[in-house]
Design a protein around this motif. Structure first.
Motif, mmCIF file in Angstrom:
data_model
loop_
_atom_site.group_PDB
_atom_site.id
_atom_site.type_symbol
_atom_site.label_atom_id
_atom_site.label_comp_id
_atom_site.label_asym_id
_atom_site.label_seq_id
_atom_site.Cartn_x
_atom_site.Cartn_y
_atom_site.Cartn_z
ATOM 1 N N ASP A 1 0.877 -1.043 -0.008
ATOM 2 C CA ASP A 1 0.036 0.008 0.015
ATOM 3 C C ASP A 1 0.710 1.228 0.075
ATOM 4 O OD1 ASP A 1 -2.526 -1.799 0.120
ATOM 5 O OD2 ASP A 1 -2.376 -1.728 2.329
ATOM 6 N N THR A 2 1.805 1.143 -0.517
ATOM 7 C CA THR A 2 2.901 2.283 -0.583
ATOM 8 C C THR A 2 2.315 3.536 -1.524
ATOM 9 O OG1 THR A 2 4.258 1.437 -2.377
ATOM 10 C CG2 THR A 2 4.987 1.309 -0.009
ATOM 11 N N TYR A 3 2.370 4.746 -1.455
ATOM 12 C CA TYR A 3 2.052 5.946 -2.326
ATOM 13 C C TYR A 3 2.874 7.215 -1.987
ATOM 14 C CZ TYR A 3 -0.867 7.898 1.328
ATOM 15 O OH TYR A 3 -1.460 8.326 2.493
ATOM 16 N N ALA A 4 3.015 7.873 -2.815
ATOM 17 C CA ALA A 4 3.570 9.436 -2.565
ATOM 18 C C ALA A 4 2.477 10.409 -2.758
ATOM 19 C CB ALA A 4 4.429 9.548 -3.678
ATOM 20 N N ARG A 5 2.493 11.294 -2.153
ATOM 21 C CA ARG A 5 1.312 12.588 -2.109
ATOM 22 C C ARG A 5 1.639 13.152 -3.375
ATOM 23 N NH1 ARG A 5 0.225 15.355 3.036
ATOM 24 N NH2 ARG A 5 -0.852 13.326 3.447
ATOM 25 N N ALA A 6 0.251 13.425 -4.391
ATOM 26 C CA ALA A 6 0.728 14.420 -5.485
ATOM 27 C C ALA A 6 0.855 15.573 -4.993
ATOM 28 C CB ALA A 6 -0.717 14.082 -6.083
ATOM 29 N N THR A 7 1.280 16.610 -5.670
ATOM 30 C CA THR A 7 1.701 17.887 -5.243
ATOM 31 C C THR A 7 0.921 18.941 -6.280
ATOM 32 O OG1 THR A 7 3.680 18.153 -6.602
ATOM 33 C CG2 THR A 7 3.660 17.254 -4.355
#
Length: 165
Positions: A27-33
């Motif tokens: 469940d890894t993810y990076a936050r959109a900016t």
């Protein structure tokens, strides 16, 4: 002679390959900016199926000029985000990376992070071993407990946060 060298190198590399197999992510993810943001964060879960704790001592993300291990602590009524030297993944356990807790902080983003992109993340362990995984970029709800795109040291609308590095 070549066969002996190959077998010997295989035996030497086997424990590292096995140790690396003990670490997985979920469940890894990076936050959109937004277009002008220069920071973001990576979240998810890091699992350790091994019988000994594992120590992450550094991290790098291909989309960032600099990446750090961070956690958040309460200091009175102030939430403080701070750089830490190590993340410990317990034996037969997991380390959750989440807003308001442990996370991977990215600085000096090379470009805005847009939903649908994928980032390459490399964890380095205390023994020198590396583990790589991919984190898809996702939009997250505006009401999340932390806003990593804020300027360091500013107060949040729904609470106070002091960013330390």
């Amino acid at each position: 002679m070549k066969l002996k060298a190959f077998l010997l190198s295989s035996l030497v590399a086997a424990p590292l390959a096995f140790a690396n197999a003990e670490i997985t992510t979920q469940d890894t993810y990076a936050r959109a900016t937004p277009p002008t943001a220069v920071t973001s964060a990576v979240f998810g879960n890091i699992h350790n199926s091994g019988d000994r704790a594992r120590n992450i001592v550094s991290v790098s993300v291909d989309a960032a000029g600099k990446s750090e291990l961070h956690d958040v602590i309460m200091d009175g009524e102030m939430m403080k985000m701070r750089h830490v030297d190590t993340f410990v993944i317990p034996a037969n356990g997991k380390l959750p990376l989440k807003p308001g807790g442990h996370h991977i902080m990215m600085f000096d983003l090379k470009h805005p992070l847009k939903e649908g992109q994928t980032l390459n993340v490399t964890l380095t362990f205390a023994n020198g071993e590396k583990y790589q995984f991919q984190a898809p970029v996702k939009k997250v709800m505006a009401g999340m407990s932390m806003n990593h795109n804020m300027d360091h040291g500013k107060e949040m609308d729904h609470g106070k946060m002091d960013m330390q590095h």
